[in-house]
Design a protein around this motif. Sequence first.
Motif, mmCIF file in Angstrom:
data_model
loop_
_atom_site.group_PDB
_atom_site.id
_atom_site.type_symbol
_atom_site.label_atom_id
_atom_site.label_comp_id
_atom_site.label_asym_id
_atom_site.label_seq_id
_atom_site.Cartn_x
_atom_site.Cartn_y
_atom_site.Cartn_z
ATOM 1 N N THR A 202 0.843 -1.201 0.000
ATOM 2 C CA THR A 202 0.000 0.000 0.000
ATOM 3 C C THR A 202 0.879 1.252 0.000
ATOM 4 O O THR A 202 0.417 2.338 -0.308
ATOM 5 C CB THR A 202 -0.907 0.042 1.243
ATOM 6 N N HIS A 203 2.130 1.067 0.381
ATOM 7 C CA HIS A 203 3.084 2.183 0.414
ATOM 8 C C HIS A 203 4.437 1.675 -0.070
ATOM 9 O O HIS A 203 4.737 0.488 0.087
ATOM 10 C CB HIS A 203 3.215 2.756 1.830
ATOM 11 N N PHE A 204 5.234 2.566 -0.600
ATOM 12 C CA PHE A 204 6.540 2.168 -1.116
ATOM 13 C C PHE A 204 7.635 3.096 -0.596
ATOM 14 O O PHE A 204 7.415 4.288 -0.417
ATOM 15 C CB PHE A 204 6.556 2.233 -2.653
ATOM 16 N N GLY A 205 8.807 2.500 -0.411
ATOM 17 C CA GLY A 205 9.986 3.279 -0.069
ATOM 18 C C GLY A 205 11.090 2.850 -1.024
ATOM 19 O O GLY A 205 11.315 1.648 -1.205
ATOM 20 N N GLU A 214 12.901 8.048 -1.947
ATOM 21 C CA GLU A 214 11.505 8.463 -2.092
ATOM 22 C C GLU A 214 10.589 7.541 -1.295
ATOM 23 O O GLU A 214 10.875 6.357 -1.132
ATOM 24 C CB GLU A 214 11.089 8.450 -3.558
ATOM 25 N N GLN A 215 9.495 8.105 -0.827
ATOM 26 C CA GLN A 215 8.517 7.359 -0.040
ATOM 27 C C GLN A 215 7.137 7.821 -0.508
ATOM 28 O O GLN A 215 6.874 9.022 -0.524
ATOM 29 C CB GLN A 215 8.717 7.733 1.439
ATOM 30 N N LEU A 216 6.290 6.917 -0.950
ATOM 31 C CA LEU A 216 4.969 7.341 -1.428
ATOM 32 C C LEU A 216 3.953 6.217 -1.310
ATOM 33 O O LEU A 216 4.325 5.049 -1.136
ATOM 34 C CB LEU A 216 5.058 7.868 -2.863
ATOM 35 N N LYS A 219 -1.318 4.869 -4.225
ATOM 36 C CA LYS A 219 -2.172 5.790 -5.010
ATOM 37 C C LYS A 219 -1.298 6.826 -5.710
ATOM 38 O O LYS A 219 -1.480 7.116 -6.892
ATOM 39 C CB LYS A 219 -3.173 6.492 -4.088
ATOM 40 N N GLU A 220 -0.368 7.382 -4.946
ATOM 41 C CA GLU A 220 0.538 8.383 -5.520
ATOM 42 C C GLU A 220 1.380 7.760 -6.629
ATOM 43 O O GLU A 220 1.604 8.359 -7.677
ATOM 44 C CB GLU A 220 1.458 8.951 -4.437
ATOM 45 N N LEU A 221 1.816 6.540 -6.379
ATOM 46 C CA LEU A 221 2.639 5.841 -7.372
ATOM 47 C C LEU A 221 1.836 5.617 -8.652
ATOM 48 O O LEU A 221 2.321 5.853 -9.759
ATOM 49 C CB LEU A 221 3.122 4.499 -6.810
ATOM 50 N N HIS A 222 0.587 5.197 -8.447
ATOM 51 C CA HIS A 222 -0.279 4.937 -9.593
ATOM 52 C C HIS A 222 -0.473 6.228 -10.414
ATOM 53 O O HIS A 222 -0.390 6.213 -11.638
ATOM 54 C CB HIS A 222 -1.631 4.416 -9.097
ATOM 55 N N ALA A 223 -0.701 7.317 -9.703
ATOM 56 C CA ALA A 223 -0.908 8.602 -10.377
ATOM 57 C C ALA A 223 0.344 9.008 -11.155
ATOM 58 O O ALA A 223 0.256 9.522 -12.275
ATOM 59 C CB ALA A 223 -1.266 9.674 -9.359
ATOM 60 N N ARG A 224 1.506 8.756 -10.563
ATOM 61 C CA ARG A 224 2.743 9.162 -11.224
ATOM 62 C C ARG A 224 3.084 8.261 -12.413
ATOM 63 O O ARG A 224 3.751 8.685 -13.345
ATOM 64 C CB ARG A 224 3.902 9.135 -10.231
ATOM 65 N N ASP A 292 5.212 0.594 -14.980
ATOM 66 C CA ASP A 292 4.982 -0.240 -13.806
ATOM 67 C C ASP A 292 6.010 0.156 -12.746
ATOM 68 O O ASP A 292 6.832 1.060 -12.960
ATOM 69 C CB ASP A 292 5.054 -1.731 -14.164
ATOM 70 N N LEU A 293 5.961 -0.539 -11.604
ATOM 71 C CA LEU A 293 6.844 -0.186 -10.481
ATOM 72 C C LEU A 293 8.312 -0.256 -10.894
ATOM 73 O O LEU A 293 9.119 0.596 -10.532
ATOM 74 C CB LEU A 293 6.557 -1.132 -9.304
ATOM 75 N N GLU A 294 8.608 -1.282 -11.704
ATOM 76 C CA GLU A 294 9.991 -1.494 -12.130
ATOM 77 C C GLU A 294 10.485 -0.309 -12.972
ATOM 78 O O GLU A 294 11.564 0.230 -12.714
ATOM 79 C CB GLU A 294 10.044 -2.787 -12.935
ATOM 80 N N ALA A 295 9.641 0.084 -13.931
ATOM 81 C CA ALA A 295 10.022 1.196 -14.805
ATOM 82 C C ALA A 295 10.138 2.497 -14.006
ATOM 83 O O ALA A 295 11.050 3.302 -14.241
ATOM 84 C CB ALA A 295 8.979 1.361 -15.905
#
Lengths: 311, 246
Positions: A202-205, A214-216, A219-224, A292-295
């Motif tokens: 639900t959150h990433f660091g 970075e920490q987000l 939802k923020e990740l999806h938006a970005r 995606d998260l990797e990219a």
Amino acid sequence: MGEIVLSACGLSKKYGLSYALDDVSIEIERGQIFGLVGKNGAGKTTLMRVVCGQSTLFSGSVGLFGHSGKRGLAEARTRVGFMIEAPAFYPKLSARENLKIYCMKRGLPVSENLDGLLASVGLPGVGGKRYSEFSLGMKERLGLALAILGDPELLVLDEPTNGLDPIGISQVRELILRLNRERGVTVLISSHILKELSSVATHFGFIHNGRLIEQLSSKELHARCSDALSLTVDDVEKACAVLENICGCRNYKIFPHNTIRCYDGAVRPELLNRELNENGVGVSSLMREGKDLEAYFIGLLKEGRANAQLY
Amino acid sequence: MLNYIKADLYRIMTRPTFYIWPLLLAALPAAMIAGAGGMYPAGVILAAIPALVYAAFCLMALILTEHTFREDMQLGLYKNDMAGGASRSAVYIAKLITGILLLALLWAVCSLSCIVSASYWLGGDSGLSLLKDMASLQAASLFLRVNVFLAVFQAISIVFKKTSALILVYIAISAAMAYAMKWLGAAWPGLAGFIKHIAGFGAYGNFGAAAGAPHAAGGVALLLAPAACIIVLAAIGSMMFEKKEF
């Protein structure tokens, strides 16, 4: 803001002259699944080892459930389940005996349903089998069983899907999500399989060279990540006119096979589709294309390098 | 700490291979007494028993360190304990206490075997005499000196992973101690004798000889000196363990 389950402030850890952790600060709230993303040697495992007391700190402080200090942390760690690096057990003892020993060490009732616990991590009916006879995947699962022994409130899992087959990976994911959903267990997790991580966290660091860059939230990740609207049309010229004049989008590019990519985040796909149809433009596909998260992570590292070159 | 001791005792004592040691420690003196019974006078045999027991238990201290402490270190199991919220000092001391308890158990088995064998092969008087010796302050001191070895082995194990390295380091320390005592002996004869006694680096123990030694005349000092040595070693080991990365 929910209860802070894990807080780390200005953590630094040195191995020789190099910093494995450099001024890392992090806060994890109750109920979050916090995914730690980083390359090999970035400092993910070191951070987890410091949190669980396997490694000593150079500077900074760790807080667990509001407790800090040596004694407070030791007490708080009884509410945490850890699985860091390769699991370790007595090779000549069975899975059940190994867990029984840890029940005794932690003051838990030995009569605890160990077979049920083993079944929950995908090890049904192997309680009597020696640990030395376990496959790599089974060892990982037993490590996970030890981590969830005693119903912890916080789980710290370092690469929990290492060596697991696709079914095992999916079982671990289900288990983490179930523990989080049903018991409200907070999770700090790292994995090299970023796709897997993005499906649970639900959150990433993002950690790089010992620093948390970075920490987000997801939802923020999806938006970005969702940064382009890709559409395939039968008339590119008309479509561009609609984009510019009606939707006000000037940030777009035309690709072969009548494909247009619009990089303006304000353009809403359903409105664009309606306008295109009303203006006689046939739309064969319209979708949001994102990283995606990797990219995103790779992009973040490249940005980091670019910034480093500037200074 | 009690939970850790209990868990370790359970782990070691449910292992069938552990029972080789009490059997061996019971059979060794029994065989010696039975074999030498017809050849030497009872007094000579009884006098040799403490030296044999002492030598066997010094080796046993190394083996028990392997069971209680070093195995966990080599398998990387301490990380599980640390993660479970255990204090490092508590884990270290618990391991030492487990070793001492197991040594006490083996000591009791060995003593019982000696007494029964002496009574059977050398006569009831010899058995009774050995029983008195085994229950004496000197025997307790000898047992504590064996535990000094246990504490030394456990402390060295934090740094040296290989058993061969552990033995070599121990020999090196013994040699250094012997050299230091030789040097001290010239300067302060009383102090050198005291160090030699408490550290257990000198001649093998002898219940009778220990009782006759000038520094042992105090009785309680005979127990306090090795006990203090164990406590100091436990404290040093515990501090080293606190700094260890797992």
